[in-house]
Write a protein that holds these residues in place. Sequence first.
Motif, short mmCIF file in Angstrom:
data_model
loop_
_atom_site.label_atom_id
_atom_site.label_comp_id
_atom_site.label_asym_id
_atom_site.label_seq_id
_atom_site.Cartn_x
_atom_site.Cartn_y
_atom_site.Cartn_z
N LEU A 1 1.06 -1.14 0.00
CA LEU A 1 -0.03 0.05 0.05
C LEU A 1 0.88 1.32 -0.02
O LEU A 1 1.78 1.35 0.98
CB LEU A 1 -0.89 -0.19 1.33
N ASN A 2 0.66 2.00 -1.00
CA ASN A 2 1.48 3.19 -1.00
C ASN A 2 0.67 4.51 -0.47
O ASN A 2 -0.25 4.85 -1.15
CB ASN A 2 2.00 3.60 -2.47
N MET A 3 1.16 4.95 0.59
CA MET A 3 0.47 5.91 1.35
C MET A 3 1.24 7.29 1.54
O MET A 3 2.55 7.04 1.06
CB MET A 3 0.11 5.56 2.67
N ILE A 4 0.53 8.25 1.46
CA ILE A 4 1.34 9.74 1.79
C ILE A 4 2.45 9.50 2.84
O ILE A 4 3.65 9.97 2.75
CB ILE A 4 0.44 10.75 1.97
N CYS A 5 2.13 8.97 3.92
CA CYS A 5 2.96 8.50 5.12
C CYS A 5 4.13 7.62 4.93
O CYS A 5 4.86 7.39 5.65
CB CYS A 5 2.15 8.32 6.29
N GLY A 6 3.88 6.82 3.80
CA GLY A 6 4.77 5.63 3.49
C GLY A 6 4.28 4.57 2.98
O GLY A 6 3.19 4.47 2.44
N ASP A 7 5.17 3.48 2.56
CA ASP A 7 4.62 2.39 1.88
C ASP A 7 4.80 1.19 2.94
O ASP A 7 5.34 1.16 3.69
CB ASP A 7 5.60 2.02 0.76
N PHE A 8 3.61 0.47 2.89
CA PHE A 8 3.55 -0.69 3.88
C PHE A 8 2.91 -1.96 3.09
O PHE A 8 2.00 -2.00 2.36
CB PHE A 8 2.46 -0.24 4.89
N GLY A 9 3.77 -3.13 3.32
CA GLY A 9 3.33 -4.19 2.69
C GLY A 9 4.74 -4.41 1.73
O GLY A 9 5.65 -3.62 1.79
N PRO A 10 4.46 -5.61 0.77
CA PRO A 10 3.42 -6.32 0.65
C PRO A 10 3.08 -7.13 1.67
O PRO A 10 3.81 -7.52 2.92
CB PRO A 10 4.00 -7.25 -0.60
N PHE A 11 1.91 -7.90 1.82
CA PHE A 11 1.50 -8.50 2.92
C PHE A 11 1.28 -9.96 2.62
O PHE A 11 0.71 -10.32 1.40
CB PHE A 11 -0.07 -7.96 3.66
N PHE A 12 1.79 -10.71 3.48
CA PHE A 12 1.62 -12.48 2.97
C PHE A 12 1.06 -13.12 4.38
O PHE A 12 1.35 -12.61 5.40
CB PHE A 12 3.17 -12.96 2.62
N PRO A 13 0.47 -14.17 4.12
CA PRO A 13 -0.48 -14.85 5.20
C PRO A 13 0.72 -15.41 6.27
O PRO A 13 1.72 -15.82 6.07
CB PRO A 13 -1.22 -15.86 4.63
N GLN A 14 0.41 -14.78 7.52
CA GLN A 14 1.27 -15.42 8.75
C GLN A 14 2.83 -14.85 8.58
O GLN A 14 3.43 -15.46 9.33
CB GLN A 14 1.28 -16.99 8.67
N ILE A 15 3.00 -13.79 7.79
CA ILE A 15 4.43 -13.03 8.01
C ILE A 15 3.98 -11.73 8.64
O ILE A 15 3.16 -11.02 7.98
CB ILE A 15 4.75 -12.76 6.55
N PRO A 16 4.56 -11.63 9.73
CA PRO A 16 4.56 -10.36 10.63
C PRO A 16 5.00 -9.26 9.84
O PRO A 16 6.20 -9.33 9.05
CB PRO A 16 5.25 -10.80 11.79
#
Length: 211
Positions: free
Chosen positions: A37-52
Amino acid sequence: MAGQSDPHLSIFSPSEVEFVAEDEIVEIVPNIRMDALNMICGDFGPFFPQIPTKVPLWLAVALKKRSKCTIRTPDWMTVDRLTQVLEAERESPREFQPLPFHYIEISKLLFDHARDDISDAYLVRSLIEDIRDVRFHKVETGLETISGRTHAVKLKNLSAMEVNIVRPFMVRTLQAFYKHDSPQMIQQADNTGSRATPVTDRVPRRDLRRR
């Protein structure tokens, strides 16, 4: 403390302080696969199951509401850690134990939206409430020691919500002292000026001779 129940005495409302706290970073465990997810406040992810992964609290709450993740409880929100903090708070009447600056808001959001992710949730909430009560009692006791000669007050390790509640009382108290002392200072200055001995010319005068 009165400010806990009356938001009008605080500079910011509890909801405004909570809004700022939502930018704090927490760890989640996704149960879905999703691109970054590319947000103004920063990039988060990518997301994978059961990966913190770590995300802002507001994003963690949004994903939790959609059953797309679990939120890991912060290290300081364990029964053992909070018990240690509470004991230390009680043993140190003049000191505040270090806690996250937004510990009150973070715990509230987690209890509201991720209670099932918190181990011993009832005991954890009880400990946090006890810590808050002890700390606010310390603040009230400290306010009682303020006198007219107080120019500043230093309270180390207060949280955002505690500062928000305490600051108006501090400011009003100090302003009241200054307002009360100012007329006395002015009167004292006037009295000092009126008692001042006038400077006289003590050089003997000589008679003028006629030419």
